[in-house]
Design a protein around this motif. Structure first.
Motif, PDB file in Angstrom:
ATOM      1  N   THR A 144       2.281  -7.773 -10.484  1.00  0.00           N
ATOM      2  CA  THR A 144       2.725  -6.860  -9.422  1.00  0.00           C
ATOM      3  C   THR A 144       3.879  -7.491  -8.658  1.00  0.00           C
ATOM      4  O   THR A 144       3.798  -8.657  -8.255  1.00  0.00           O
ATOM      5  N   GLN A 165       5.518  -2.188  -6.808  1.00  0.00           N
ATOM      6  CA  GLN A 165       4.765  -1.574  -5.717  1.00  0.00           C
ATOM      7  C   GLN A 165       5.704  -1.247  -4.555  1.00  0.00           C
ATOM      8  O   GLN A 165       6.322  -2.150  -3.982  1.00  0.00           O
ATOM      9  N   ALA A 169       2.530   2.203  -0.678  1.00  0.00           N
ATOM     10  CA  ALA A 169       1.256   1.948  -1.364  1.00  0.00           C
ATOM     11  C   ALA A 169       0.099   1.664  -0.420  1.00  0.00           C
ATOM     12  O   ALA A 169       0.260   0.992   0.600  1.00  0.00           O
ATOM     13  N   GLY A 210       2.632   3.451  -5.607  1.00  0.00           N
ATOM     14  CA  GLY A 210       2.881   3.614  -4.181  1.00  0.00           C
ATOM     15  C   GLY A 210       3.089   5.056  -3.768  1.00  0.00           C
ATOM     16  O   GLY A 210       4.150   5.637  -4.031  1.00  0.00           O
TER      17      GLY A 210
END
Ligand code: FMN
Length: 348
Positions: A144, A165, A169, A210
């Motif tokens: 991530t 992300q 999110a 997100g």
């Protein structure tokens, strides 16, 4: 990549209760990619959950881990007294503010032993040797990232894909190093700018996360170049999720704003705004110490059915999440994404 051969939807790993083997199996069984959250549970419990998923489906699934934090020596005396005050209202004491690694090395070894199809990491960069160990048993590795710089680092350790992300999110931000000077721990990029800058920086498949709750949102990130959309909040309200009732109720009412806070865990995370968040906008950057400190308070407030001192992680689009069985949600998102793409194609 596995994710490229499936319906391009990933049910995000959601630690702390929402992710269950039943949710992961239902999503994978429906043709998308389900995930288990490996953080915040013992390694034995994690292995049990993996076995349970395998008893429910033969389809591939993923497991996620938190990379241990580098914020070890932070003075928490002041924050402890603030937490004590709120905890006291629920008849609880603060927990001990200890740093721990969440049994990360042992969990990595278990995942290697279990030959998990997809292993993802958040909160930091796994070692290149960890990625190699996972590759050696056939696992695909996802890291991530929240910026192009983190994506470059993920590429250097051999990640097969990045989960990008955006600041919309729900849950914790995946920043590699939590910068205490910044409310989001690092630059707060919206999802589309984050996808754009990561794609310009690295040649790795992008999974986008997100604020996505509708099939049209999924179509948007696929057209932006993502190979799949990862949704957390949308699956939080599914029947198979282990989401606490208090949070489901607040989500259904849809009246609260979301914001990013360190108040509950010491790491920036987006959730529904409540009293404890508002009272502690300057909480220290110290994960997991603050998480351990607030644990008894959160537990006691939850038991008392009081939403003002529990964490309710959720993304910006939470009010549009639709409760239903997870397999139905996968089907619905897919149909909506197709319709959205067809509707715009004729106009361009
Ligand atoms: C309740 C909750 C728990 C989460 N736990 C994790 C986790 O354990 N590991 C992880 O990589 N991401 C976790 N996330 C973040 C998701 O991977 C993803 O980035 C996020 O859900 C996407 O935004 P959305 O919630 O608006 O769909 C969590 C998100 C939520 C809402």
């Amino acid at each position: 990549m596995i994710v490229e051969s499936r319906i391009p939807l990933v049910a995000a790993p959601m630690a702390g209760g929402p992710s269950t083997p039943e949710l992961a199996a239902a999503v994978s069984g429906a043709g998308a990619l389900g995930f288990l959250a490996g953080a915040m549970l013992t390694e034995d419990r994690l292995v049990e959950q993996i076995a349970r998923v395998r008893s429910l489906t033969d389809e591939p699934f993923g497991v996620n881990l938190f990379v241990p934090s580098d914020r070890r020596d932070v003075d928490l005396d002041d924050y402890r007294s603030r937490v004590a005050e709120t905890a006291g209202r629920y008849g609880a004491e603060p927990g001990s503010a200890d740093w721990d690694d969440d049994s990360y090395p042992a969990k990595v070894q278990r995942l290697v032993d279990e030959r998990i199809p997809v292993v993802s990491f958040t909160f930091g960069l796994p070692e290149a040797s960890t990625v190699e160990q996972l590759h050696a048993v056939g696992s695909e590795v996802v890291v991530t990232v929240t910026t192009a710089d983190e994506a470059r680092q993920a590429a250097r350790v051999g990640a097969d894909a990045v989960c990008v992300q955006g600041m919309e999110a729900g849950g914790h931000r995946g920043v590699f190093h939590d910068d205490p000077e910044m409310p989001g721990g690092g630059p707060l990029l919206g999802l589309l700018p984050a996808i754009r800058s990561v794609r310009a920086a690295v040649d790795l498949p992008v999974i986008a996360a997100g604020g996505l709750v509708h099939g049209a949102d999924v179509a948007a990130v696929l057209t932006a170049g993502a190979v799949a959309a990862q949704l957390g909040t949308a699956f939080l309200v599914c029947d198979e999720a282990g989401t606490a009732q208090a949070q489901r109720t607040q989500m259904a009412e849809g009246q609260r704003q979301t914001d990013i806070t360190r108040a509950f865990s010491g790491r920036p995370a987006r959730g529904l705004v409540n009293r404890f968040m508002l009272d502690n906008t300057d909480a220290p950057a110290a994960y997991p110490q603050v998480n351990n400190l607030t644990k008894p308070m959160r537990g006691a407030a939850g038991k008392a059915g009081d939403a003002e001192a529990i964490s309710m992680w959720a993304g910006q689009s939470y009010a549009h999440a639709r409760p239903m069985p997870a397999a139905d949600l996968v089907g619905l998102l897919r149909r909506e994404a197709r319709e959205a793409l067809q509707a715009v194609t004729g106009r361009l």
